[in-house]
Scaffold this motif. Structure first.
Motif, PDB file in Angstrom:
ATOM      1  N   SER A 491       0.443  -1.541  -0.205  1.00 12.99           N
ATOM      2  CA  SER A 491       0.166   0.004  -0.067  1.00 12.99           C
ATOM      3  C   SER A 491       0.833   1.819  -0.194  1.00 12.99           C
ATOM      4  N   GLY A 492       2.204   0.915   0.363  1.00 14.37           N
ATOM      5  CA  GLY A 492       3.557   2.685   0.506  1.00 14.37           C
ATOM      6  C   GLY A 492       3.504   2.711   1.534  1.00 14.37           C
ATOM      7  N   TYR A 493       3.063   1.984   2.326  1.00 15.08           N
ATOM      8  CA  TYR A 493       3.523   2.508   4.182  1.00 15.08           C
ATOM      9  C   TYR A 493       4.467   1.295   4.165  1.00 15.08           C
ATOM     10  N   THR A 494       5.185   2.877   5.340  1.00 10.35           N
ATOM     11  CA  THR A 494       6.484   2.097   5.851  1.00 10.35           C
ATOM     12  C   THR A 494       6.357   2.144   6.809  1.00 10.35           C
ATOM     13  N   GLN A 495       6.872   1.188   7.963  1.00  9.10           N
ATOM     14  CA  GLN A 495       6.185   0.841   9.316  1.00  9.10           C
ATOM     15  C   GLN A 495       7.107   2.016  10.234  1.00  9.10           C
ATOM     16  N   THR A 496       6.721   2.480  10.590  1.00 12.47           N
ATOM     17  CA  THR A 496       7.064   3.586  11.888  1.00 12.47           C
ATOM     18  C   THR A 496       7.973   2.972  12.966  1.00 12.47           C
ATOM     19  N   ASP A 497       8.693   4.235  13.426  1.00 10.00           N
ATOM     20  CA  ASP A 497      10.059   4.197  14.046  1.00 10.00           C
ATOM     21  C   ASP A 497       9.475   4.469  15.301  1.00 10.00           C
ATOM     22  N   GLN A 498       8.217   5.014  15.548  1.00 11.40           N
ATOM     23  CA  GLN A 498       8.121   4.131  17.704  1.00 11.40           C
ATOM     24  C   GLN A 498       7.431   3.481  18.012  1.00 11.40           C
ATOM     25  N   TRP A 510      10.842  -0.138  15.084  1.00 12.95           N
ATOM     26  CA  TRP A 510      11.516  -1.329  14.312  1.00 12.95           C
ATOM     27  C   TRP A 510      12.533  -2.025  14.996  1.00 12.95           C
ATOM     28  N   HIS A 511      12.608  -2.669  14.327  1.00 11.63           N
ATOM     29  CA  HIS A 511      13.460  -4.334  15.126  1.00 11.63           C
ATOM     30  C   HIS A 511      15.081  -3.240  15.007  1.00 11.63           C
ATOM     31  N   VAL A 512      15.999  -3.973  15.628  1.00 12.50           N
ATOM     32  CA  VAL A 512      17.904  -2.965  16.300  1.00 12.50           C
ATOM     33  C   VAL A 512      18.319  -3.917  16.908  1.00 12.50           C
ATOM     34  N   ILE A 513      19.430  -4.438  16.676  1.00 17.75           N
ATOM     35  CA  ILE A 513      19.808  -5.335  17.003  1.00 17.75           C
ATOM     36  C   ILE A 513      21.575  -4.944  16.952  1.00 17.75           C
ATOM     37  N   ASN A 514      22.254  -4.905  18.093  1.00 13.98           N
ATOM     38  CA  ASN A 514      24.046  -5.408  18.291  1.00 13.98           C
ATOM     39  C   ASN A 514      24.181  -6.778  18.056  1.00 13.98           C
ATOM     40  N   PHE A 515      25.705  -6.508  16.749  1.00 18.89           N
ATOM     41  CA  PHE A 515      26.600  -7.677  17.649  1.00 18.89           C
ATOM     42  C   PHE A 515      28.157  -6.740  17.475  1.00 18.89           C
ATOM     43  N   THR A 516      28.810  -7.969  17.202  1.00 14.55           N
ATOM     44  CA  THR A 516      30.034  -7.124  17.069  1.00 14.55           C
ATOM     45  C   THR A 516      31.336  -8.489  15.641  1.00 14.55           C
TER      46      THR A 516
END
Length: 518
Positions: A491-498, A510-516
């Motif tokens: 539909s053109g909708y981009t998921q919100t970062d809220q 948004w899903h965020v991960i940290n790695f090394t």
């Protein structure tokens, strides 16, 4: 004479350890008796399970959501173990409070018994006869407690040292342990003897008249680390309020369709099984799924079109809600517009991934309405469908502040690398899944740190009601890195970062991960 009277008074007081033990033994007897009687009626009438189910119903939404996130499929086991620990401690304390007189312990048992009676009486899936189970529990617990108390506290018999004999108490206690064990095991055996496994095995193969399109080989990137496109039944997520999995045999099952319809209908299992069956590939998502969570799975469901059943019944004007009820009394409200829409593909499902529904996933039958979170679309062990309005009936989760309407939100998740994993520096592949049921995923983007968004490679789309896998490769130096993903639907909708929690209608962010890298 004074010394003799003092010895008799000392003998009349039960030792702390023995007093605590007799309280616990009385508790075991009560629970075992109630479980045995419940097995003859309905296992949910077992006071232990009834109180547990009541605790689930009364638990605040935030705490319940925390339990699902933290313990997953073991949330109910944690509840049962926690209840057991609390009850054992309370029983021991009641016994200790009864060292001189049985009154405190007897009062505690009566209070426990009344809680059990109240818990059973409030269960929507149990009738008046089910009260026999908590009553049996109350009578057994009281009788055993008073008997053990008398044995542990002989009034006249003195032995060497002025202490009452321990042998009689040990013998009596051992007898109680054996009796409670036999009663509890007998109840479990009786409940198991009436389980649905043999009925499910007798169903045999479910051959759909309309099969789902074959899953293409490039529908997932499982070799890289995404899930397989179809989730095996044993791995399919399970979130429900059932403390004990309902055991419903096909020969006992029926489905009533009534309410705002022209023709009320009742179906048995053969009525459904003998219709032309359809197979659909559908991704389901739980509203309790946090950003990056695992409560999303995909299966090939086999059943019949819910729209056909509603059309046969004749839905009257003004109908808004399909109010469904599970055999254990759980209720769900689904929009009639979604359930009755032939294009939506809502199903009364009886099969899953080439076999009859697993018992824990709703055998003999469940609802599956694509595009809606499970709490408004996926009633398991369903036995009643009432066409009604939103004002007339309020379902289980609506009474607990969740939303009336709950379309699944566009989301994405990173599956590899894992959070805080260490991987070789250089070419690093990042991948995962995304879903926007009913709309379909158009693209997924990822970025490292606050860098530019990079469009990923998507897997082949199976249909708009299923997830899509994605991956992208970065050239990363040695160090710590953060990767973020976001999806855009068709539909053109981009998921919100809220970032929002799951209550009242599903998580966002948004899903965020940290790695090394090394």
């Amino acid at each position: 004479m004074h010394r003799m009277n003092h010895a008799k008074r000392s003998a009349a007081v039960i030792g702390v350890g023995r007093a605590g033990l007799l309280g616990v033994l009385a508790l075991a007897s009560a629970l075992a008796a109630g479980h045995l009687v419940a097995a003859l009626i309905n296992i949910n009438a077992s006071p232990y399970l009834a109180v547990g189910n009541g605790a689930i119903d009364l638990t605040p939404v935030e705490l319940k959501d925390f339990a699902v996130r933290t313990f997953g499929v073991y949330d109910k086991l944690v509840l049962l173990l926690g209840m057991a620990a609390v009850m054992v401690i309370a029983a021991a304390l009641a016994g200790i409070a009864s060292r001189r007189s049985p009154v405190p312990g007897a009062v505690a048992i009566v209070l426990f018994g009344l809680v059990g009676v109240l818990a059973v009486a409030q269960r929507p899936d149990l009738g008046v006869v089910a009260l026999l189970a908590p009553v049996a529990s109350l009578l057994a617990g009281t009788a055993v407690f008073l008997w053990l108390h008398r044995v542990a506290r002989p009034h006249d018999e003195l032995v060497e040292g002025g202490q009452p004999s321990r042998r009689s108490f040990l013998v009596a206690g051992a007898g109680v342990v054996v009796g409670a064990g036999v009663a509890g095991a007998g109840g479990q055996w009786l409940a198991g003897a009436r389980d649905a496994a043999s009925s499910r095995a007798a169903v045999g193969a479910l051959v759909p008249a309309r099969t789902a399109p074959a899953i293409p080989a490039d529908a997932d990137f499982a070799k890289l680390g995404t899930p397989t496109f179809l989730t095996p039944n044993k791995d399919f997520y399970r979130v429900d309020t059932a403390l004990s999995v309902p055991q419903v045999r096909t020969e006992d099952w029926s489905l009533r369709l009534h309410g705002m319809v022209e023709n009320e209908r009742t179906y048995n299992y053969a009525d459904i099984r003998n219709r032309p069956l359809v197979e659909r590939t559908i991704t389901m998502t739980c509203v309790s799924n946090e950003v990056g969570g695992s409560y999303v799975s995909t299966a090939n469901f086999v059943g019949i079109d819910l729209a056909d059943l509603l059309a046969e019944a004749g839905v009257r004007p003004g109908a808004e809600q399909l109010f469904s009820t599970s055999v254990d009394g759980w209720t769900c409200g689904s929009p009639v517009a979604a359930a009755a829409d032939p294009g939506r593909g809502a199903m009364l499902a009886i099969g899953m991934n080439g076999e009859p529904l697993p018992v824990e996933h709703g055998f003999p039958a469940r609802l599956v309405i694509p595009g809606l979170y499970g709490y408004v679309s996926a009633t398991k062990w369903v036995i009643d469908l009432e066409v009604t309005t939103w004002a007339a009936r309020r379902a289980y989760w609506l009474e607990r502040s969740w939303a009336e309407q709950a379309p699944i939100k566009t989301q994405s998740r990173i599956d590899f690398p894992k959070g805080f994993e260490t991987v070789p520096a250089g070419k690093v592949r990042v991948g995962g899944i995304a879903w926007a049921q009913g709309t379909g995923i158009a693209k997924v983007e990822v970025r490292v740190g606050q860098g530019a968004w990079q469009e990923t490679t998507l897997s082949r789309e199976v249909n708009a009601d299923t997830w899509r896998m994605w991956w992208h490769e970065f050239d990363l130096p040695v160090g710590n890195h953060q990767v973020t993903c976001r999806a855009t639907d068709k539909s053109g909708y981009t998921q919100t970062d809220q970032r929002m929690g799951t209550v009242p209608d599903g998580a966002t962010g948004w899903h965020v991960i940290n790695f090394t890298t090394r």
